[in-house]
Motif scaffolding. Sequence first.
Motif, PDB file in Angstrom:
ATOM      1  N   LEU A 228       6.304  -5.015  -4.420  1.00 47.41           N
ATOM      2  CA  LEU A 228       5.717  -4.419  -3.216  1.00 47.41           C
ATOM      3  C   LEU A 228       6.795  -3.758  -2.357  1.00 47.41           C
ATOM      4  O   LEU A 228       6.623  -2.624  -1.889  1.00 47.41           O
ATOM      5  CB  LEU A 228       4.983  -5.487  -2.408  1.00 47.41           C
ATOM      6  CG  LEU A 228       4.332  -5.023  -1.111  1.00 47.41           C
ATOM      7  CD1 LEU A 228       3.243  -3.990  -1.404  1.00 47.41           C
ATOM      8  CD2 LEU A 228       3.747  -6.204  -0.363  1.00 47.41           C
TER       9      LEU A 228
ATOM     10  N   GLU B 153      -0.912  -5.925  -3.209  1.00 46.88           N
ATOM     11  CA  GLU B 153      -1.321  -6.698  -2.035  1.00 46.88           C
ATOM     12  C   GLU B 153      -2.521  -7.586  -2.342  1.00 46.88           C
ATOM     13  O   GLU B 153      -2.597  -8.723  -1.868  1.00 46.88           O
ATOM     14  CB  GLU B 153      -1.624  -5.760  -0.869  1.00 46.88           C
ATOM     15  CG  GLU B 153      -0.380  -5.154  -0.251  1.00 46.88           C
ATOM     16  CD  GLU B 153      -0.673  -4.130   0.826  1.00 46.88           C
ATOM     17  OE1 GLU B 153      -1.797  -3.576   0.856  1.00 46.88           O
ATOM     18  OE2 GLU B 153       0.232  -3.880   1.641  1.00 46.88           O
TER      19      GLU B 153
ATOM     20  N   SER C 174      -2.531 -11.603  -2.151  1.00 49.89           N
ATOM     21  CA  SER C 174      -3.528 -12.299  -1.337  1.00 49.89           C
ATOM     22  C   SER C 174      -4.237 -13.382  -2.153  1.00 49.89           C
ATOM     23  O   SER C 174      -4.429 -14.513  -1.679  1.00 49.89           O
ATOM     24  CB  SER C 174      -4.539 -11.294  -0.793  1.00 49.89           C
ATOM     25  OG  SER C 174      -5.520 -11.941  -0.049  1.00 49.89           O
TER      26      SER C 174
END
Length: 89
Positions: A39, A9, A13
Amino acid sequence: MSKEIEEIEKKLSKLDTKLECEKWEKEDREQRRDLQLALEDYCIKRDRLAAQKSRTKWLSEGDANSRFFHAMVNRNNKKSEIRSMKYED
């Protein structure tokens, strides 16, 4: 497993932030797609593991309400039991 999810994550990002400011390049899109697939894979594995743990716990501990419901069934059976009959001529 949650550590891996957090790392992916964070990478997503950072990549999203980079892609907001710059032009999308082929490598960036491929990297984002690969990270997104990884993910999803980790999330599926995490969910399956949680379901297995839940099932294992339920099998070992049983249903907490079972004793109560069995007692209610037994009580109702005793209430509806015919103990004797009278015959009238």
